[in-house]
Write a protein that holds these residues in place. Sequence first.
Motif, mmCIF file in Angstrom:
data_model
loop_
_atom_site.group_PDB
_atom_site.id
_atom_site.type_symbol
_atom_site.label_atom_id
_atom_site.label_comp_id
_atom_site.label_asym_id
_atom_site.label_seq_id
_atom_site.Cartn_x
_atom_site.Cartn_y
_atom_site.Cartn_z
ATOM 1 N N TRP A 145 0.612 -1.048 -0.130
ATOM 2 C CA TRP A 145 -0.103 0.306 -0.079
ATOM 3 C C TRP A 145 1.081 1.319 0.200
ATOM 4 C CZ3 TRP A 145 -0.042 3.911 4.391
ATOM 5 C CH2 TRP A 145 0.545 3.205 4.962
ATOM 6 N N ASP A 147 0.676 5.772 0.939
ATOM 7 C CA ASP A 147 -0.592 6.457 0.673
ATOM 8 C C ASP A 147 -0.092 8.336 -0.005
ATOM 9 O OD1 ASP A 147 1.674 7.745 2.224
ATOM 10 O OD2 ASP A 147 0.336 7.626 4.450
ATOM 11 N N ARG A 160 -4.911 6.053 0.796
ATOM 12 C CA ARG A 160 -4.321 5.281 0.949
ATOM 13 C C ARG A 160 -5.288 4.081 -0.136
ATOM 14 N NH1 ARG A 160 -2.935 2.466 6.751
ATOM 15 N NH2 ARG A 160 -2.350 4.719 7.370
ATOM 16 N N GLY A 186 -6.257 6.296 9.714
ATOM 17 C CA GLY A 186 -5.137 5.525 9.324
ATOM 18 C C GLY A 186 -4.883 4.412 9.724
#
Length: 200
Positions: A145, A147, A160, A186
């Motif tokens: 991932w 962001d 994200r 988050g």
Amino acid sequence: MPGIARRITMEYFDEEILEARRELERLKHTTLETGIYVGDELITFTNITLPQTKIHIYLPEQFIVMPDLVKDMKYPSKNAPDLIITSLDSMVNFGFNILSVSMEEGDTKVMSSQFQNALRNVNPSIKIKKQVNDVTTEHGNEMSWFDFKGYLIDGQNYNRMYLVKMRETVLHGIFNCPMQFKDEWGEIAEKCFMSIEEEL
């Protein structure tokens, strides 16, 4: 005067006791199973199955499927995720696409890099803040991932993008919320995506 001073002192201690109780209550709620506080609201979670898949993920119980009208306003370019689960004020969103590609081990990192490049091509001002690769979900799925800060009609938001290797597909997950909530939400997004499981 002594009575007033005593009353003020008592009120101060009462407030301190209440704050300590609130903090103890928060400490009891730090997982998807117990719920997690965001501000003064206890967010509880339920395990859902993404439509037309065998993929399960924990998401906030208080959230709903984003109505098409809201979806069209928030994503006017028609690049909206196939499924968006949103808070009632539509400020916090989890989005999902199923990509019909099969991956080898380590490929989420490559795909993540491709997504980042594509984002920068569309909007060169986008700055990738954090990249996480070679993570394994609680159920053994490879995940990457990253962001970035985005801009919407209603201001800046925190974004994200997740890529999770499933058996025969890739789950492309999207999370966003207002910048001021990025720390609390988050962390919750991280826990939700870590909970992903695919039925055999």
